[in-house]
Enzyme design. Structure first.
Site, PDB file in Angstrom:
ATOM      1  N   ASP A 141     -12.037  25.634 -23.065  1.00 66.86           N
ATOM      2  CA  ASP A 141     -12.414  24.260 -22.783  1.00 66.86           C
ATOM      3  C   ASP A 141     -12.094  23.921 -21.335  1.00 66.86           C
ATOM      4  OD1 ASP A 141     -11.474  20.968 -24.051  1.00 66.86           O
ATOM      5  OD2 ASP A 141     -13.405  21.737 -23.320  1.00 66.86           O
ATOM      6  N   ASP A 169     -15.965  25.092 -26.228  1.00 66.99           N
ATOM      7  CA  ASP A 169     -16.520  23.745 -26.128  1.00 66.99           C
ATOM      8  C   ASP A 169     -17.597  23.728 -25.041  1.00 66.99           C
ATOM      9  OD1 ASP A 169     -15.260  20.425 -25.298  1.00 66.99           O
ATOM     10  OD2 ASP A 169     -16.846  21.053 -26.673  1.00 66.99           O
TER      11      ASP A 169
END
Ligand code: 7JQ
Ligand code: MG
Length: 214
Positions: A141, A169
């Site tokens: 992320d 993500d």
């Protein structure tokens, strides 16, 4: 004087969350970011998917790339077994400073090691510095341009094994097309995606799930 967004997020946690209660910390950040100001936490919709993957993998070793304010760090740490080793890497010292306080407010400072610096510098040192052989789960992320290079680096450093799970993500927004292309065409990985939305918005987003099969 000027108060940064990360400071306003920390203040919202200290004002509205109960010390030692991770769920109240998550709720306080989500309320602030959906009612007051958008921020790049993974958010509750994707966060529930993250929770289910963490619970399913039940990892003894976890690496998070990109701590920001510690929102996903708190979600992950609150689900880990007591013996688990959890490392989160953050490049930005200002984000790291806020994340330490958010993690502490949740009472999880003993469950996670927050390490400041560049993932490309730290990944080669993890084995000897933290006594970790391989990671059961990696949550990507951080900067999308580094997803592919850092995944290859983790492979080269022997930090991934058959059965390791990588969850990424933002493969749509901001996007990591080279990473998706690489893992989809590699025989080493079984991958699929969870459909979701960009945190606190209606924009389409995916969480990319990667299982290492050889
Ligand atoms: O979840 C995220 C979202 C965005 C982002 C920013 C601006 C925009 F317009 C859309 C999406 C950026 C991120 C950077 N690092 C980690 N996670 C991120
Ligand atoms: Mg993100």
């Amino acid at each position: 004087q000027f108060v940064s967004l990360r400071q306003r997020i920390l203040s919202a946690v200290q004002k509205n969350a109960t010390r030692g209660d991770p769920r109240s910390v998550i709720r306080a950040i989500d309320q602030f970011c959906s009612q007051k100001e958008w921020a790049m936490n993974v958010g509750n919709e994707k966060g529930c998917i993250l929770d289910s993957v963490v619970s399913e993998v039940n990892p003894a070793t976890v690496l998070e790339l990109g701590t920001y304010c510690g929102y996903s760090t708190v979600r992950i740490a609150s689900l880990l077994p007591p013996y688990a080793k959890f490392i989160t890497l953050e490049f930005n010292p200002d984000f790291a400073a806020v994340a330490r306080q958010v993690i502490a407010w949740a009472g999880l400072e003993d469950k996670v090691q927050l390490v400041e610096g560049a993932s490309s510098d730290w990944i080669p040192k993890i084995k000897e510095q933290f006594g970790i052989k391989t990671f059961d789960l990696v949550f990507l992320d951080h900067w999308k341009e580094h997803y592919l290079s850092d995944t290859k680096l983790m492979e080269e450093c022997g930090l991934l094994r058959k059965g390791s799970v990588l969850l990424a993500d933002n493969v749509i927004c901001p996007g990591a097309p080279d990473y998706v292309e690489y893992v989809r065409s590699s025989p080493r990985y079984k991958s699929h995606y969870f459909r979701s939305h960009l945190e606190y918005t209606k924009a389409e987003e995916n969480l990319w799930y990667l299982g290492i099969i050889e």
